[in-house]
Design an enzyme around this catalytic site. Sequence first.
Site, PDB file in Angstrom:
ATOM      1  N   ARG A 234       0.822  -1.223   0.042  1.00  0.00           N
ATOM      2  CA  ARG A 234      -0.116  -0.310  -0.010  1.00  0.00           C
ATOM      3  C   ARG A 234       1.030   1.187   0.009  1.00  0.00           C
ATOM      4  O   ARG A 234       2.137   1.188   0.677  1.00  0.00           O
ATOM      5  CB  ARG A 234      -0.944   0.084   1.114  1.00  0.00           C
ATOM      6  CG  ARG A 234      -2.051  -0.900   1.168  1.00  0.00           C
ATOM      7  CD  ARG A 234      -3.107  -0.510   0.350  1.00  0.00           C
ATOM      8  NE  ARG A 234      -4.166  -1.456   0.150  1.00  0.00           N
ATOM      9  CZ  ARG A 234      -4.352  -2.371  -0.849  1.00  0.00           C
ATOM     10  NH1 ARG A 234      -3.219  -2.592  -1.453  1.00  0.00           N
ATOM     11  NH2 ARG A 234      -5.594  -3.183  -0.718  1.00  0.00           N
ATOM     12  N   GLU A 263      -4.099   7.470  -4.565  1.00  0.00           N
ATOM     13  CA  GLU A 263      -4.030   6.570  -5.714  1.00  0.00           C
ATOM     14  C   GLU A 263      -5.252   6.929  -6.395  1.00  0.00           C
ATOM     15  O   GLU A 263      -6.260   6.685  -6.212  1.00  0.00           O
ATOM     16  CB  GLU A 263      -4.041   5.300  -5.240  1.00  0.00           C
ATOM     17  CG  GLU A 263      -3.396   4.261  -6.490  1.00  0.00           C
ATOM     18  CD  GLU A 263      -3.095   2.627  -5.767  1.00  0.00           C
ATOM     19  OE1 GLU A 263      -2.165   2.431  -5.150  1.00  0.00           O
ATOM     20  OE2 GLU A 263      -4.062   2.016  -6.040  1.00  0.00           O
ATOM     21  N   HIS A 282      -1.192   0.084  -9.938  1.00  0.00           N
ATOM     22  CA  HIS A 282      -2.153  -1.097  -9.107  1.00  0.00           C
ATOM     23  C   HIS A 282      -2.436  -2.227 -10.028  1.00  0.00           C
ATOM     24  O   HIS A 282      -3.466  -2.483  -9.939  1.00  0.00           O
ATOM     25  CB  HIS A 282      -3.084  -0.156  -8.442  1.00  0.00           C
ATOM     26  CG  HIS A 282      -3.402  -0.811  -6.986  1.00  0.00           C
ATOM     27  ND1 HIS A 282      -3.681  -0.358  -5.901  1.00  0.00           N
ATOM     28  CD2 HIS A 282      -3.421  -2.595  -6.734  1.00  0.00           C
ATOM     29  CE1 HIS A 282      -3.858  -1.441  -4.761  1.00  0.00           C
ATOM     30  NE2 HIS A 282      -3.715  -2.656  -5.470  1.00  0.00           N
TER      31      HIS A 282
END
Length: 318
Positions: A234, A263, A282
Amino acid sequence: MPRSLILVDVPLASFIEELFAPDCRSGPWSLLEEGTMESLQEVAGLFLYGHPIIDGPFMDRLPNLKVISNFGVGIDHVDLAAAAARGIAVGNTPGAVEGATADLTMALLLASARNLVAGDRFARGPNFRYYDPSLFLGREVHGSTLGIVGLGNIGREVARRARGFDMRILYHSRHRKPEAESELGVEYASLRELLEQAHFVTLNVPMTPETRHLIGEEQLAWMRPDGILINVARGGVVDHEALYRVLADKRIAGAAIDVTEPEPLPRDHPLLRLTNLVITPHLGSAGSRTRLRMARMTVDNIRAGLQGMPLPYAVKQF
Ligand code: 8YV
């Protein structure tokens, strides 16, 4: 019987939408801003993809919410205690993402070790006219030392892959894991020893209050000047400002990250200008088999939650 309304934070891909039928219909997240009280009362479930923060006050706006189904294993954005207190079931996708996420860890490691992204750009550009053996010299992965921070399911999969690359493997975790040491041939190290010794450091910890900014200015200073940091966990595990400074000053060789905080990063974020950073959007679990499995698990969780049954892939809620 009317189909239950499930709010989705990101428009559903068609393969997931198909799995929704015939029990559910999806509603857009914007309903939270624009919907009437009546329409909010209809919401029976949440389908989460992009990690929106779901806390107690959020849940209270949806009085008939029965189930929160997370498309992914990391559940740091959902307040589990608040859900438990309200009798809302929470599910995720354990066991589905580990292999693909470990594959991407190795992809990022290899890409940054061997200048894959810069090499790709150069090979397409006007300056590649002759072969120069001194171009894009990288670090050999085989024979290098890998440091895995967090030896959970993903960390272990990374270790398995790294063995195939003949790497020496150090790991750091809250508790020493003797059985993993003998099974995987990994050596325990303190965080500092690991950062000082490893050529490649991969972060494979969940996001918790303890792991927030686990890697900051001090820890980055422990890394070798030729070290490379890889983050598929993360974004919040790494202090981005410290990372920017250390990369801009070339105090470590590079970083490869699949996750950021926020993000996505704002498009003018300084990290995005650095050439010693490889970044992906991601993609940890973005393999087609993996995503289909995640979709099935997520929808199975929703169906069970709507019927008041135990979720097949429930998150432990104390
Ligand atoms: C998902 C992930 O793609 O499982 C996780 O925790 O980070 C990824 O596999 C992500 O959660 C979807 O946003």
